[in-house]
Design an enzyme around this catalytic site. Structure first.
Site, PDB file in Angstrom:
ATOM      1  N   HIS A 170      -5.755   2.269   3.180  1.00  0.00           N
ATOM      2  CA  HIS A 170      -5.484   0.832   3.243  1.00  0.00           C
ATOM      3  C   HIS A 170      -4.234   0.563   4.072  1.00  0.00           C
ATOM      4  O   HIS A 170      -4.163  -0.419   4.809  1.00  0.00           O
ATOM      5  CB  HIS A 170      -5.304   0.267   1.832  1.00  0.00           C
ATOM      6  CG  HIS A 170      -6.542   0.362   0.988  1.00  0.00           C
ATOM      7  ND1 HIS A 170      -6.556   0.067  -0.340  1.00  0.00           N
ATOM      8  CD2 HIS A 170      -7.813   0.714   1.313  1.00  0.00           C
ATOM      9  CE1 HIS A 170      -7.783   0.236  -0.824  1.00  0.00           C
ATOM     10  NE2 HIS A 170      -8.554   0.636   0.165  1.00  0.00           N
TER      11      HIS A 170
ATOM     12  N   GLU B  21      -8.719  -3.454  -4.737  1.00  0.00           N
ATOM     13  CA  GLU B  21      -7.691  -3.541  -5.788  1.00  0.00           C
ATOM     14  C   GLU B  21      -8.354  -3.755  -7.148  1.00  0.00           C
ATOM     15  O   GLU B  21      -7.928  -3.204  -8.159  1.00  0.00           O
ATOM     16  CB  GLU B  21      -6.723  -4.700  -5.518  1.00  0.00           C
ATOM     17  CG  GLU B  21      -6.066  -4.720  -4.135  1.00  0.00           C
ATOM     18  CD  GLU B  21      -5.169  -3.539  -3.882  1.00  0.00           C
ATOM     19  OE1 GLU B  21      -4.762  -2.875  -4.842  1.00  0.00           O
ATOM     20  OE2 GLU B  21      -4.871  -3.267  -2.700  1.00  0.00           O
TER      21      GLU B  21
ATOM     22  N   GLU C 188      -2.008  -3.025  -9.241  1.00  0.00           N
ATOM     23  CA  GLU C 188      -3.264  -3.396  -8.579  1.00  0.00           C
ATOM     24  C   GLU C 188      -3.503  -4.902  -8.680  1.00  0.00           C
ATOM     25  O   GLU C 188      -3.947  -5.530  -7.720  1.00  0.00           O
ATOM     26  CB  GLU C 188      -4.440  -2.633  -9.200  1.00  0.00           C
ATOM     27  CG  GLU C 188      -4.404  -1.115  -9.000  1.00  0.00           C
ATOM     28  CD  GLU C 188      -4.611  -0.697  -7.549  1.00  0.00           C
ATOM     29  OE1 GLU C 188      -5.136  -1.502  -6.761  1.00  0.00           O
ATOM     30  OE2 GLU C 188      -4.220   0.432  -7.202  1.00  0.00           O
TER      31      GLU C 188
ATOM     32  N   GLU D 278       0.815  -1.217   0.000  1.00  0.00           N
ATOM     33  CA  GLU D 278       0.000   0.000   0.000  1.00  0.00           C
ATOM     34  C   GLU D 278       0.850   1.270   0.000  1.00  0.00           C
ATOM     35  O   GLU D 278       0.476   2.268  -0.616  1.00  0.00           O
ATOM     36  CB  GLU D 278      -0.947  -0.011   1.206  1.00  0.00           C
ATOM     37  CG  GLU D 278      -1.873  -1.230   1.269  1.00  0.00           C
ATOM     38  CD  GLU D 278      -2.903  -1.276   0.136  1.00  0.00           C
ATOM     39  OE1 GLU D 278      -2.986  -0.311  -0.629  1.00  0.00           O
ATOM     40  OE2 GLU D 278      -3.613  -2.298   0.037  1.00  0.00           O
TER      41      GLU D 278
ATOM     42  N   GLU E  93      -5.160   4.546  -0.923  1.00  0.00           N
ATOM     43  CA  GLU E  93      -4.100   3.586  -0.576  1.00  0.00           C
ATOM     44  C   GLU E  93      -3.556   3.868   0.824  1.00  0.00           C
ATOM     45  O   GLU E  93      -3.185   2.943   1.551  1.00  0.00           O
ATOM     46  CB  GLU E  93      -2.967   3.627  -1.602  1.00  0.00           C
ATOM     47  CG  GLU E  93      -3.383   3.356  -3.046  1.00  0.00           C
ATOM     48  CD  GLU E  93      -3.925   1.955  -3.292  1.00  0.00           C
ATOM     49  OE1 GLU E  93      -4.001   1.155  -2.343  1.00  0.00           O
ATOM     50  OE2 GLU E  93      -4.275   1.666  -4.448  1.00  0.00           O
TER      51      GLU E  93
ATOM     52  N   HIS F 158      -9.854  -0.518  -8.285  1.00  0.00           N
ATOM     53  CA  HIS F 158      -8.807   0.421  -8.711  1.00  0.00           C
ATOM     54  C   HIS F 158      -8.267   0.040 -10.096  1.00  0.00           C
ATOM     55  O   HIS F 158      -8.052   0.910 -10.946  1.00  0.00           O
ATOM     56  CB  HIS F 158      -7.666   0.439  -7.700  1.00  0.00           C
ATOM     57  CG  HIS F 158      -8.044   1.072  -6.403  1.00  0.00           C
ATOM     58  ND1 HIS F 158      -7.207   1.086  -5.309  1.00  0.00           N
ATOM     59  CD2 HIS F 158      -9.167   1.712  -6.014  1.00  0.00           C
ATOM     60  CE1 HIS F 158      -7.801   1.704  -4.314  1.00  0.00           C
ATOM     61  NE2 HIS F 158      -8.993   2.088  -4.712  1.00  0.00           N
TER      62      HIS F 158
END
Lengths: 189, 70
Positions: A67, A165, A135, A35, A64, A168
């Site tokens: 995360h 992910e 990702e 991340e 991110e 994204h």
């Protein structure tokens, strides 16, 4: 400029005392597809990417960091009460010698994070394809982590992160589509 | 989205002298984003709490993954 909200993006619960798992989770904290690498990669690429997709890189780069906080919380919960013996048994003896129970940006093998993990090519397509690949690699890492624990609560948080992910990667693909479509833009009067 | 739709299988070569018990079938995941170039408008959404739990608003993009599914 950022505004900080003092809560996690998604609640993190760890139900099993398993410091061993902390050593593996750290891959997503300070690993090449982790991340931190993701956040810094996107927030750095923003400056030299076409205007239409800057906002996307800002949004995802910011998420991110959210995360990163979740992974940090998982690792912290798993190690904060571990004895020296438990740390050693979990393969975290070397970590303890250097850092005690502090978190550190390193991968699961203890290799410190490096800026060499992130690329900035200055070519919008090359950079976005790198982001898509990053990702998908992070998604795969979350799959392997889900398989390494039987703690359903920890799995729940990891499944959430894995799903993000996928979203994204989808958005980066859409960014490529937006840039590809530029040539077809017609002015309508 | 059916879970099984997102799994692909392949059968690796099994050698006569392999040291370990062979895994006959290997699998990997092909999540929905691989098949959707651009998100279409007006897709159905999960209710908010379910969306939070799943990590996406959109059933079309949901990809379940369970332990030991490989």
């Amino acid at each position: 400029m950022w505004i900080y909200e003092k809560k996690l993006q998604y609640p993190v619960r760890v139900s099993k005392c398993d410091p061993r798992m902390a050593k593996f989770l750290i891959e997503q904290y300070g690993g090449s597809d982790g991340e931190l690498a993701a956040a810094l990669r996107y927030l750095n690429q923003r400056y030299t990417i076409p205007d239409k997709v800057i906002g996307l890189l800002t949004d995802i780069g910011t998420e991110e960091f959210a995360h990163l906080e979740m992974i940090a919380t998982m690792v912290y919960k798993l190690t904060k009460d571990a004895t020296v013996q438990q740390m050693e048994a979990a393969g975290l003896g070397a970590h303890f010698a250097n850092h005690n129970r502090a978190l550190f940006y390193e991968n699961a093998a203890g290799v410190p994070w490096t800026a060499a993990y992130i690329a900035a090519k200055g070519d919008p397509i090359a950079d976005l394809y790198e982001d898509i690949a990053a990702e998908e690699k992070a998604r795969a890492t979350y799959q392997w982590l889900i398989e390494m624990t039987d703690d359903v609560d920890l799995q729940d948080g990891l499944k959430f992160l894995r799903q993000r992910e996928i979203i994204h990667a989808q958005r980066f693909k859409e960014a490529v589509e937006i840039l590809k479509a530029e040539k077809d833009v017609k002015k309508v009067f | 989205m059916m879970l099984t739709n997102q799994i692909r299988c392949w059968q690796p070569f099994i050698g006569p002298f392999d040291p370990c018990k062979p895994m006959l079938v290997k699998t990997f995941v092909t999540p929905p984003n691989l098949f959707i170039p651009f998100q279409p408008p007006r897709l159905p959404q999960f209710p908010p709490y379910e969306a939070l739990q799943k990590g996406t608003l959109w059933p079309l993009f949901f990809s379940p993954y369970d332990c030991r599914q490989q």
